[in-house]
Design a protein around this motif. Structure first.
Motif, PDB file in Angstrom:
ATOM      1  N   THR A  25       0.828  -1.206   0.000  1.00 57.34           N
ATOM      2  CA  THR A  25       0.000   0.000   0.000  1.00 57.34           C
ATOM      3  C   THR A  25       0.861   1.254   0.000  1.00 57.34           C
ATOM      4  OG1 THR A  25      -1.844  -1.103   1.125  1.00 57.34           O
ATOM      5  CG2 THR A  25      -1.722   1.296   1.312  1.00 57.34           C
ATOM      6  N   LEU A  34      -8.759   2.793   1.685  1.00 54.88           N
ATOM      7  CA  LEU A  34      -8.419   1.486   1.142  1.00 54.88           C
ATOM      8  C   LEU A  34      -9.617   0.541   1.164  1.00 54.88           C
ATOM      9  CD1 LEU A  34      -4.949   0.998   2.862  1.00 54.88           C
ATOM     10  CD2 LEU A  34      -5.417   1.843   0.544  1.00 54.88           C
ATOM     11  N   ALA A  54      -8.561   1.061  -3.990  1.00 58.07           N
ATOM     12  CA  ALA A  54      -8.910   2.143  -3.071  1.00 58.07           C
ATOM     13  C   ALA A  54      -9.890   3.111  -3.721  1.00 58.07           C
ATOM     14  CB  ALA A  54      -7.638   2.891  -2.646  1.00 58.07           C
TER      15      ALA A  54
END
Length: 217
Positions: free
Chosen positions: A86, A106, A127
């Motif tokens: 991420t 997210l 996301a």
């Protein structure tokens, strides 16, 4: 064309969030994509929080040595200082198109897939964001343009084709006017459309050759 189904009304991301949390089984995409552990990368699949969400793509700069002019998701290789996939995806999106990570929520991740051309294990981070800011190439030498297409456009059967590579490879693709999305990017988008329950029936027998401007290695 507006969304012709109720799937995008109410809470359009609930089913996708649930599907991602269930750790979906990786797609083979024609051959074994099991991660090899050699190199790692992450890309960001970023949707706006609209009734008909829009997905952000980047077009690689024409001056790049590899894959010039091709359409992709923002992202790149994991840096030593990145915390996780991420962090990599959000950092790359900031560097490429000026995305403020504080605006991002997210939804989850797709399982990593191995890409033979680069030997990267690529994790797709999914996301949402408000879509209320302008995203633009931060480095024209790397990113040529930023494109945005809505779910109703991406699922419109008129925009869906099977792409054919000169070496015989075929796979799902999106013919969005002057923009042609194929390869791993198209596979990832096709996968998420299925997981979210947004996919519509399209003619997989409509086969087209990949336009030369989107084919360069």
């Amino acid at each position: 064309m507006t969304a012709p189904f109720d799937k995008l009304r109410g809470a359009p991301f609930d089913r996708l969030r649930t599907a991602l949390a269930a750790d979906p089984r990786p797609r083979t995409l024609g051959f074994d994509r099991t991660p090899r552990g050699e190199r790692a990368a992450a890309v960001l699949m970023l949707f706006t929080r609209d009734t008909d969400p829009a997905l952000t793509f980047v077009t690689r700069a024409e001056t790049l040595r590899n894959h010039a002019g091709q359409v992709a998701l923002p992202g790149g290789a994991v840096d030593p200082g990145d915390i996780d996939a991420t962090d990599t995806a959000l950092r790359e999106a900031d560097e490429e198109i000026g995305l403020n990570r504080r605006s991002v929520s997210l939804l989850g991740q797709l399982p990593p897939l191995w890409v033979p051309a680069s030997r990267f294990d690529v994790t797709t981070v999914v996301a949402t964001w408000p879509g209320d800011a302008t995203l633009a190439p931060m480095d024209p030498a790397e990113t040529g343009s930023v494109e945005r297409f809505t779910i109703s456009e991406l699922t419109d059967p008129a925009n869906r084709v099977t792409a054919r590579h000169p070496v015989g490879f075929t796979g799902p693709a999106f013919a969005m006017g002057e923009v042609f999305i194929w390869g791993l990017t198209a596979h990832l988008v096709d996968w998420v459309l299925d997981l979210a329950g947004w996919a519509r029936h399209w003619d997989i027998d409509r086969v087209v050759d990949i336009p030369v401007q989107f084919l360069r290695d």
